[in-house]
Design a protein around this motif. Structure first.
Motif, PDB file in Angstrom:
ATOM      1  N   ALA A 153       0.836  -1.205   0.000  1.00 52.86           N
ATOM      2  CA  ALA A 153       0.000   0.000   0.000  1.00 52.86           C
ATOM      3  C   ALA A 153       0.868   1.251   0.000  1.00 52.86           C
ATOM      4  O   ALA A 153       0.553   2.248  -0.676  1.00 52.86           O
ATOM      5  N   ALA A 154       1.988   1.211   0.744  1.00 53.90           N
ATOM      6  CA  ALA A 154       2.906   2.354   0.767  1.00 53.90           C
ATOM      7  C   ALA A 154       3.494   2.595  -0.613  1.00 53.90           C
ATOM      8  O   ALA A 154       3.590   3.746  -1.074  1.00 53.90           O
ATOM      9  N   ARG A 173       5.057   2.189   6.383  1.00 54.85           N
ATOM     10  CA  ARG A 173       6.390   1.586   6.338  1.00 54.85           C
ATOM     11  C   ARG A 173       6.974   1.329   7.730  1.00 54.85           C
ATOM     12  O   ARG A 173       7.770   0.394   7.902  1.00 54.85           O
ATOM     13  N   ALA A 174       6.600   2.141   8.717  1.00 50.35           N
ATOM     14  CA  ALA A 174       7.290   2.105  10.001  1.00 50.35           C
ATOM     15  C   ALA A 174       6.523   1.430  11.130  1.00 50.35           C
ATOM     16  O   ALA A 174       7.102   1.110  12.168  1.00 50.35           O
ATOM     17  N   ALA A 180      -0.558  -0.115  11.618  1.00 46.64           N
ATOM     18  CA  ALA A 180      -0.407   0.753  10.455  1.00 46.64           C
ATOM     19  C   ALA A 180      -1.718   0.903   9.707  1.00 46.64           C
ATOM     20  O   ALA A 180      -2.132   2.018   9.361  1.00 46.64           O
ATOM     21  N   LEU A 181      -2.366  -0.212   9.427  1.00 48.53           N
ATOM     22  CA  LEU A 181      -3.622  -0.168   8.687  1.00 48.53           C
ATOM     23  C   LEU A 181      -4.699   0.563   9.478  1.00 48.53           C
ATOM     24  O   LEU A 181      -5.460   1.368   8.927  1.00 48.53           O
ATOM     25  N   ARG A 182      -4.776   0.302  10.781  1.00 42.96           N
ATOM     26  CA  ARG A 182      -5.769   0.971  11.624  1.00 42.96           C
ATOM     27  C   ARG A 182      -5.522   2.482  11.654  1.00 42.96           C
ATOM     28  O   ARG A 182      -6.453   3.283  11.521  1.00 42.96           O
ATOM     29  N   LEU A 242      -6.014   1.292   0.084  1.00 46.33           N
ATOM     30  CA  LEU A 242      -5.408   0.347   1.027  1.00 46.33           C
ATOM     31  C   LEU A 242      -5.808  -1.094   0.724  1.00 46.33           C
ATOM     32  O   LEU A 242      -5.259  -2.029   1.309  1.00 46.33           O
ATOM     33  N   LEU A 243      -6.774  -1.278  -0.197  1.00 48.82           N
ATOM     34  CA  LEU A 243      -7.349  -2.604  -0.431  1.00 48.82           C
ATOM     35  C   LEU A 243      -6.836  -3.223  -1.719  1.00 48.82           C
ATOM     36  O   LEU A 243      -6.415  -2.534  -2.650  1.00 48.82           O
TER      37      LEU A 243
END
Length: 412
Positions: A153-154, A173-174, A180-182, A242-243
């Motif tokens: 996604a990044a 990324r971090a 991250a997704l949330r 994101l999907l």
């Protein structure tokens, strides 16, 4: 067995041509989004056993065990636990997710206690049931299903070259996967519309350019640009990025379990779902988005979307899914082939999508012509594309003809 008379729902996202083409009817110019087959109270199918048309829901209410069989009633109560549809997407549906059974029961009970009207626009839970879904493509079919891996996604967002997206890229990324997704989904959906609309517009233009340039993400960029065309400025466009973008070929399928964010974008398919109205929306809609409840239900698990293909079980092609409310399979009948026996202790809905399929009571000769039997509740029915029939639990049939028949039933 009973021929079904079904309702077509004219939702705005529906195709104006796909369902009429399958049915062999003239388009009306209006969208025809879904044809419902079942006993859902919103648009139950109708049957006629000689005393005049009645809804399938009324027939089941009158004699639930005779219609559904004792196994189904014992497992799910006196209700048909699935709904079969033809679904024709001419433009993207809302980005959405469905609760699991425990969440549905808890959410429904809570809103009932608080006196939230069932028709209130901010109501989340219309009933106490979960809503797993299966979609099988009849034409090439585009959709979104489940989260991409954060690194992927990044890469996708970074490839747009939009400075406003850099904070999201850095988080993806971090930060560990779930967090991250949330965090990114919360930030996107929680942003003020006026503050994020410009970012969405710039991302839309860039996605269109990247699609035209080609490359490994060209199809996905084109899909996101298409979504944004229908929902300009909607933060759900960034959430959609994101999907996983998925393109199904005819016969391929997606199973959408609880907590999996998804959206259908375009194409014609056969959809089978548990009989529920529980939908939590994530964007791409003017309807209510309850962000706290959505975040409670979404499963922040990344992975490639799993495309299902049917498995042959003695000539019946079965789509394997992990739910008991429904089971979907299909028969592809060749010209001159031997009749296929069909029996089930649970109720069935049969849908023809190609060719011509004849249904015969097992104690009747397949050579009997349709004119010798009543069309409703009779010993023989002939189904053309888009036509369907309800089969009571325990009724024994044989199939003949040359065509494709989908079979929806219950695992009980």
């Amino acid at each position: 067995m009973d021929r079904l008379a079904n309702t077509v729902r004219p939702y705005a996202w529906g195709s104006t041509t796909a369902i009429p083409e399958l049915l062999g009817t003239e388009p009306t110019g209006e969208p025809q989004a879904e044809m419902w087959m079942g006993a859902h109270p919103g648009a139950p199918s109708r049957i006629d056993r000689g005393a005049g048309p009645v809804s399938l829901a009324e027939a089941i209410d009158a004699e639930p065990e005779a219609e559904l069989g004792p196994d189904t009633v014992r497992a799910f109560g006196p209700r048909l636990p699935f709904l079969l549809k033809l679904l024709a997407a001419g433009s993207p549906l809302s980005l959405q997710v469905h609760p699991d059974l425990a969440q549905a029961r808890e959410g429904f009970a809570d809103e009932e206690r608080r006196g939230v009207p069932l028709d209130a626009p901010h109501r989340n839970y219309k009933d106490a049931h979960h809503k797993p879904e299966l979609i099988v493509a009849l034409t090439p079919f585009d959709g979104l299903c489940g989260f991409r891996h954060p690194a992927q996604a990044a890469d996708l967002l970074e490839g747009l070259g939009i400075d406003d997206l850099t904070p999201y890229v850095d988080i993806l990324r971090a930060t560990p996967e779930e967090g991250a997704l949330r965090e990114v989904l919360t930030a996107v959906l929680g942003a003020e519309h006026h503050a994020i609309a410009g970012t969405v517009e710039r991302a839309t233009v860039a996605a269109g350019q990247r699609a035209a340039e080609g490359g490994p993400h060209a199809d996905a960029y084109a899909a996101y640009a298409g979504i944004a065309h229908h929902y300009p400025g909607d933060p759900g466009v960034l959430a959609a990025m994101l999907l996983n973008h998925v393109r199904l070929q005819p016969g391929e399928a997606l199973f959408l379990g609880a907590g999996i964010p998804h959206a259908y974008l375009s194409g014609l398919g056969v959809e089978l779902m548990a009989n529920s109205d529980n939908v939590l929306r994530c964007g791409l809609t003017p309807k209510h988005v309850d962000i706290p409840e959505l975040l409670r239900v979404v499963r922040f698990e990344a992975g490639d979307a799993t495309v299902l293909r049917p498995e042959d079980v003695a000539g019946e092609e079965v789509y394997d899914t992990p739910v008991d409310e429904f089971r979907l399979s299909r028969f592809v009948l060749a010209p001159g082939g031997a009749p296929r026996a069909l029996v089930s202790r649970t109720p069935q809905i049969l849908l023809c999508t190609a060719g011509t399929v004849r249904l015969h009571r097992a104690d009747e000769a397949p050579e009997q012509s349709p004119e010798q039997s009543p069309e409703h509740g009779g010993t023989e029915l002939t189904l053309a594309p888009g036509e369907s029939a309800f089969v009571r639990a325990g009724e024994q049939l044989t199939l003949s003809g040359a065509g494709t028949l989908f079979r929806a039933t219950v695992v009980a």
